[in-house]
Design a protein around this motif. Structure first.
Motif, mmCIF file in Angstrom:
data_model
loop_
_atom_site.group_PDB
_atom_site.id
_atom_site.type_symbol
_atom_site.label_atom_id
_atom_site.label_comp_id
_atom_site.label_asym_id
_atom_site.label_seq_id
_atom_site.Cartn_x
_atom_site.Cartn_y
_atom_site.Cartn_z
ATOM 1 N N VAL A 2 0.841 -1.203 0.000
ATOM 2 C CA VAL A 2 0.000 0.000 0.000
ATOM 3 C C VAL A 2 0.877 1.254 0.000
ATOM 4 N N VAL A 3 1.867 1.279 0.889
ATOM 5 C CA VAL A 3 2.771 2.438 0.959
ATOM 6 C C VAL A 3 3.537 2.588 -0.354
ATOM 7 N N GLY A 4 4.022 1.463 -0.885
ATOM 8 C CA GLY A 4 4.756 1.503 -2.159
ATOM 9 C C GLY A 4 3.891 1.986 -3.302
ATOM 10 N N ASP A 5 2.643 1.507 -3.357
ATOM 11 C CA ASP A 5 1.725 1.972 -4.401
ATOM 12 C C ASP A 5 1.525 3.475 -4.313
ATOM 13 N N LEU A 6 1.262 3.950 -3.120
ATOM 14 C CA LEU A 6 1.039 5.393 -2.954
ATOM 15 C C LEU A 6 2.287 6.189 -3.326
ATOM 16 N N LEU A 7 3.443 5.695 -2.923
ATOM 17 C CA LEU A 7 4.694 6.394 -3.214
ATOM 18 C C LEU A 7 4.989 6.394 -4.718
ATOM 19 N N PHE A 8 4.983 5.205 -5.329
ATOM 20 C CA PHE A 8 5.379 5.088 -6.734
ATOM 21 C C PHE A 8 4.321 5.617 -7.703
ATOM 22 N N VAL A 9 3.043 5.408 -7.377
ATOM 23 C CA VAL A 9 1.987 5.812 -8.310
ATOM 24 C C VAL A 9 1.540 7.245 -8.052
ATOM 25 N N ALA A 10 1.252 7.575 -6.790
ATOM 26 C CA ALA A 10 0.725 8.916 -6.482
ATOM 27 C C ALA A 10 1.819 9.980 -6.483
ATOM 28 N N VAL A 11 2.952 9.670 -5.863
ATOM 29 C CA VAL A 11 4.001 10.680 -5.726
ATOM 30 C C VAL A 11 4.904 10.730 -6.964
ATOM 31 N N PHE A 12 5.428 9.567 -7.375
ATOM 32 C CA PHE A 12 6.371 9.540 -8.492
ATOM 33 C C PHE A 12 5.704 9.382 -9.853
ATOM 34 N N LYS A 13 4.378 9.252 -9.882
ATOM 35 C CA LYS A 13 3.592 9.182 -11.126
ATOM 36 C C LYS A 13 4.075 8.075 -12.067
ATOM 37 N N MET A 14 4.376 6.921 -11.490
ATOM 38 C CA MET A 14 4.881 5.804 -12.292
ATOM 39 C C MET A 14 3.772 4.918 -12.865
ATOM 40 N N ASN A 15 2.514 5.197 -12.520
ATOM 41 C CA ASN A 15 1.351 4.490 -13.054
ATOM 42 C C ASN A 15 1.499 2.975 -12.848
ATOM 43 N N VAL A 16 1.330 2.186 -13.884
ATOM 44 C CA VAL A 16 1.329 0.730 -13.788
ATOM 45 C C VAL A 16 2.684 0.195 -13.330
ATOM 46 N N ALA A 17 3.754 0.750 -13.832
ATOM 47 C CA ALA A 17 5.089 0.302 -13.442
ATOM 48 C C ALA A 17 5.300 0.486 -11.937
ATOM 49 N N GLY A 18 4.796 1.566 -11.389
ATOM 50 C CA GLY A 18 4.911 1.806 -9.952
ATOM 51 C C GLY A 18 4.146 0.787 -9.135
ATOM 52 N N ALA A 19 2.950 0.425 -9.619
ATOM 53 C CA ALA A 19 2.147 -0.581 -8.915
ATOM 54 C C ALA A 19 2.852 -1.931 -8.937
ATOM 55 N N ALA A 20 3.410 -2.298 -10.075
ATOM 56 C CA ALA A 20 4.133 -3.571 -10.174
ATOM 57 C C ALA A 20 5.383 -3.559 -9.304
ATOM 58 N N LEU A 21 6.092 -2.461 -9.313
ATOM 59 C CA LEU A 21 7.293 -2.338 -8.486
ATOM 60 C C LEU A 21 6.951 -2.449 -7.005
ATOM 61 N N ALA A 22 5.860 -1.833 -6.588
ATOM 62 C CA ALA A 22 5.422 -1.928 -5.190
ATOM 63 C C ALA A 22 5.090 -3.365 -4.817
ATOM 64 N N THR A 23 4.478 -4.092 -5.729
ATOM 65 C CA THR A 23 4.136 -5.494 -5.485
ATOM 66 C C THR A 23 5.388 -6.338 -5.298
ATOM 67 N N VAL A 24 6.358 -6.176 -6.177
ATOM 68 C CA VAL A 24 7.605 -6.934 -6.074
ATOM 69 C C VAL A 24 8.356 -6.568 -4.799
ATOM 70 N N LEU A 25 8.405 -5.285 -4.484
ATOM 71 C CA LEU A 25 9.075 -4.830 -3.256
ATOM 72 C C LEU A 25 8.405 -5.440 -2.028
ATOM 73 N N ALA A 26 7.089 -5.464 -2.011
ATOM 74 C CA ALA A 26 6.347 -6.022 -0.878
ATOM 75 C C ALA A 26 6.650 -7.520 -0.735
ATOM 76 N N GLN A 27 6.691 -8.232 -1.838
ATOM 77 C CA GLN A 27 7.005 -9.663 -1.772
ATOM 78 C C GLN A 27 8.443 -9.873 -1.295
ATOM 79 N N ALA A 28 9.350 -9.011 -1.716
ATOM 80 C CA ALA A 28 10.741 -9.124 -1.246
ATOM 81 C C ALA A 28 10.807 -8.927 0.260
ATOM 82 N N VAL A 29 10.043 -7.972 0.779
ATOM 83 C CA VAL A 29 10.005 -7.741 2.232
ATOM 84 C C VAL A 29 9.497 -8.999 2.944
ATOM 85 N N SER A 30 8.456 -9.617 2.415
ATOM 86 C CA SER A 30 7.909 -10.821 3.061
ATOM 87 C C SER A 30 8.938 -11.938 3.092
#
Length: 189
Positions: free
Chosen positions: A158-186
């Motif tokens: 959720v934090v990654g999505d907001l950061l990458f999509v809302a703040v950095f305006k990365m759209n779909v790439a930001g959402a995918a990056l947030a997903t991968v980052l979240a899985q790496a954290v897990s």
């Protein structure tokens, strides 16, 4: 219940991605994430189903008091799923566009869907690793820790999505990056 909860939380990655891209991204981005997360969820749930075999075997050997076999199961599983994750990553990276078309992504969203699939495909090792590690924990009798790990990862998503999509305006790439980052954290947890 912890196993079901973990599966529901894993499915929420795509839902959160769609929600955040819907608020801060583009219309085509919503379709791209929706279709792309369908592909990623197919892979995730297939891996989850396959890794349940690890849980069963470990539980069986512990129940039979043949703990010496548990190490072989874990070693075999790690090798199998490492090779499987490389194969899945290769397919997702090389055939992202074709998979997007096969999933009937709208024409204006095919490239965005392919981008989502490629980024998640590049991080598929983390998705596979989380599921294998979780299956090992469950086989050893601990189904709560995988739930805790995926809950933390959902918050990171959720934090990654907001950061990458809302703040950095990365759209779909930001959402995918947030997903991968979240899985790496897990996985790290």
């Amino acid at each position: 219940l912890p196993v079901l909860g973990a599966l529901v939380l894993q499915a929420m990655y795509g839902a959160v991605d769609i929600l955040v891209v819907g608020w801060f991204g583009t219309t085509a981005g919503i379709s791209g994430v929706s279709t792309g997360s369908g592909i990623v969820n197919l892979v995730t749930f297939t891996v989850t189903g396959l890794s349940m075999g690890i849980t069963v075997l470990i539980g069986r050997y512990i129940g039979e008091k043949r703990e010496e076999r548990v190490g072989r199961v874990i070693g075999g599983a790690v090798c199998f799923f490492a090779v499987l994750s490389v194969a899945i990553a290769a397919v997702m990276l090389m055939f992202a566009r074709q998979l997007s078309i096969l999933m009937q992504a709208p024409e204006e969203a095919v490239d965005l869907t392919a981008s989502y699939v490629r980024i998640c495909g590049g991080g598929i090792l983390f998705i596979v690793a989380y599921n294998v590690i979780s299956s090992i924990f469950r086989g050893l009798g601990n189904s709560r820790l995988p739930l805790v790990f995926v809950a933390i990862a959902c918050a990171v998503n959720v934090v990654g999505d907001l950061l990458f999509v809302a703040v950095f305006k990365m759209n779909v790439a930001g959402a995918a990056l947030a997903t991968v980052l979240a899985q790496a954290v897990s996985v790290v947890l």
